[in-house]
Design a protein around this motif. Sequence first.
Motif, PDB file in Angstrom:
ATOM      1  N   ALA A  27       0.834  -1.208   0.000  1.00  0.00           N
ATOM      2  CA  ALA A  27       0.000   0.000   0.000  1.00  0.00           C
ATOM      3  C   ALA A  27       0.867   1.255   0.000  1.00  0.00           C
ATOM      4  CB  ALA A  27      -0.924  -0.009   1.211  1.00  0.00           C
ATOM      5  N   GLU A  28       1.931   1.236   0.795  1.00  0.00           N
ATOM      6  CA  GLU A  28       2.831   2.392   0.840  1.00  0.00           C
ATOM      7  C   GLU A  28       3.548   2.573  -0.492  1.00  0.00           C
ATOM      8  OE1 GLU A  28       3.862   2.202   5.610  1.00  0.00           O
ATOM      9  OE2 GLU A  28       5.316   1.549   4.128  1.00  0.00           O
ATOM     10  N   ILE A 191       0.077  -3.455 -11.745  1.00  0.00           N
ATOM     11  CA  ILE A 191       0.697  -4.645 -11.158  1.00  0.00           C
ATOM     12  C   ILE A 191       0.716  -4.531  -9.634  1.00  0.00           C
ATOM     13  CG2 ILE A 191       2.874  -5.899 -10.912  1.00  0.00           C
ATOM     14  CD1 ILE A 191       3.421  -5.246 -13.867  1.00  0.00           C
ATOM     15  N   LYS A 192       1.137  -3.335  -9.163  1.00  0.00           N
ATOM     16  CA  LYS A 192       1.166  -3.126  -7.716  1.00  0.00           C
ATOM     17  C   LYS A 192      -0.228  -3.229  -7.118  1.00  0.00           C
ATOM     18  CE  LYS A 192       5.583  -2.394  -7.181  1.00  0.00           C
ATOM     19  NZ  LYS A 192       6.412  -3.297  -6.380  1.00  0.00           N
ATOM     20  N   THR A 193      -1.228  -2.726  -7.861  1.00  0.00           N
ATOM     21  CA  THR A 193      -2.603  -2.785  -7.355  1.00  0.00           C
ATOM     22  C   THR A 193      -3.086  -4.225  -7.239  1.00  0.00           C
ATOM     23  OG1 THR A 193      -3.080  -0.634  -8.353  1.00  0.00           O
ATOM     24  CG2 THR A 193      -4.965  -1.993  -7.745  1.00  0.00           C
ATOM     25  N   ARG A 194      -2.761  -5.039  -8.255  1.00  0.00           N
ATOM     26  CA  ARG A 194      -3.149  -6.452  -8.187  1.00  0.00           C
ATOM     27  C   ARG A 194      -2.445  -7.159  -7.025  1.00  0.00           C
ATOM     28  NH1 ARG A 194      -2.800  -6.113 -13.882  1.00  0.00           N
ATOM     29  NH2 ARG A 194      -0.715  -7.042 -13.863  1.00  0.00           N
ATOM     30  N   GLU A 195      -1.156  -6.840  -6.827  1.00  0.00           N
ATOM     31  CA  GLU A 195      -0.423  -7.442  -5.709  1.00  0.00           C
ATOM     32  C   GLU A 195      -1.049  -7.039  -4.381  1.00  0.00           C
ATOM     33  OE1 GLU A 195       3.579  -6.166  -6.185  1.00  0.00           O
ATOM     34  OE2 GLU A 195       4.057  -7.646  -7.739  1.00  0.00           O
ATOM     35  N   LEU A 196      -1.459  -5.781  -4.294  1.00  0.00           N
ATOM     36  CA  LEU A 196      -2.109  -5.303  -3.077  1.00  0.00           C
ATOM     37  C   LEU A 196      -3.432  -6.023  -2.845  1.00  0.00           C
ATOM     38  CD1 LEU A 196      -2.319  -3.340  -0.695  1.00  0.00           C
ATOM     39  CD2 LEU A 196      -3.315  -1.665  -2.268  1.00  0.00           C
ATOM     40  N   SER A 197      -4.184  -6.237  -3.922  1.00  0.00           N
ATOM     41  CA  SER A 197      -5.459  -6.940  -3.805  1.00  0.00           C
ATOM     42  C   SER A 197      -5.254  -8.380  -3.339  1.00  0.00           C
ATOM     43  CB  SER A 197      -6.194  -6.921  -5.153  1.00  0.00           C
ATOM     44  OG  SER A 197      -7.388  -7.654  -5.082  1.00  0.00           O
TER      45      SER A 197
END
Length: 590
Positions: A27-28, A191-197
């Motif tokens: 998230a950060e 990509i980061k958003t999917r990892e966060l999800s």
Amino acid sequence: MNSEKVELLNETLLELERSKEREQRLAEENHVILATLSALSNADNKYQIFEELKKSLSRYIEFDNFVVISKSKSCSSFFTFLTSNSDFEGKQWRHTKKFQRVLDGEGIILFEPEEQEEFRYLSVELQQQLKSVLMTGIRAEASDSVLLLTGTRKGQFSIDTKATLLRFRPLLERAISDIEYKEELQQLVNIKTRELSIAQQQAEQANESKSQFLAMMSHELRTPLNAVLGLIDVLRQKSNVEQCTLLEQMENSAELLLIIINDILDLSRIEFGHFKLQCNWINLDKHLRHSLSYHEQLATEKHIQFDIEQSVDAISSYWLDPTRLTQIIYNVVGNAIKFTSEGKVSIQLTTHNQETLEIVVKDTGIGIEQSRLEQLFNPFIQADNSITRNYGGTGLGLTITKYLVDMMDGDIAIDSHLGQGTCFTIRIPLQSQKPSIEAVFDNLTMGQIPNASANHSIESLVSDIAENKKQPHHILVVEDTKTNQMVIKLLLTRLGYQVSLANNGLEAVDLLSSDHDYDLVFMDLSMPVMDGMEATRLIREKHILIPIIALTAHAMSQEKDGCMHVGMNDFVMKPIRTQDLTTILNQYLH
């Protein structure tokens, strides 16, 4: 608790912590990337790009100097391109093997940079400022750049910070190559958003598994303790003073065992805000003495001097959660004894104008470094790794203690010096009142109040109590465990109530459907044939409005919410105590 269950519990908690850390880290990172993208969209040149990049990285990675060295494709040496420290301006840097490695995609940590050839040509003054260096490289169409993060402390950078920097490397390359490659940068954000999800889903699954496991463990551990503590209550009522003293020691040990078990359960409820105090009017003076008796024995076994200075009103009652107060004392005094190998532990307990309880715990133990004091109230944190190895412990005690003191509107302070000892000072606001008739009567019969004329004669007290119990109420206890049936029936009978028993929820439904001669029901939740919630739901469907009190060994808030949803009026936590029964019965029957 056997070792397999302990191991499973620890693994569940650690997996949850890892999931939370991954979720927070992603998230950060996502926040930093989005903020950098927004700033880069308005950047006109490399200077502005790197300035925004420096500000973004400084929010996430701790460093002292930010230096970018760069060279064109045709040059053989680097020059300082951007720096947060003017001492680096105008410096030239040779193109070494390490610089080539980072340009090829590596991240490198240097623990003794002054010994490396890349920094050997700097001035002595600059070399003295470099105790740690973290670096990575960026290739653009027209130039090559190396990002140097420097620190003034040995070991300032770790493998984790290197991994963090490398995760930003694609962003650096795209930013320098072409600001307008927005689609490529947006792909990185996706990509980061999917990892966060994914991390969030994993955290939710881990939390659900942990909640189910903790609920099961709570039930399994509280059920046998219910019988132990209940039988102690029963035995005390027909025991002499010496026997009562021994029973109080047994009770105190059992309650401390329950507190230890609850530490891990409490942490879960604290994290999700599902934590409430259960306050009662208690004899604070007596409760504090009992709470410290266990630790006095521990100190004696370690040959440590244990001094108690107690100045608390022995007559008045105080509105507090007795279990949580014991938990606070257990954690703080227990730590004092645990970390003191010789010398003494002293306890000062004072009620100031009956408005504040002050608890001061001093020891001559190992003490704590000043730099580590702020970490003590963080979960799973001890003063340092050597303490964990030498003394053991989960590191939850002070976290829960701080939370409990805050819930009581109090404050906790610590003063410690390494090798000299530690002092904890806790202040908790108080509400007080004159003792009840029953409390005075109990104290008089136990010889604990020297003045036997305290507002009532013994004869009038007996008369008043007898008057309140002329007409015994009829209570139905629904419980499948025979030992628990015996315990609660004994407790209620001693309190003057008529008691009937049912072995499961179906029997309770049949009894209440055919016979309305009951004033209250104590309903266990986990039973064969039919559980307590289903039985309550059927009873309410028949429009039977008798008070139903859940007997639950589950500590999770979902269980309590479920009780209220099906129509129960209240709940009593196992282990069941005489005081808890008296409180709930007075509320619904008197």
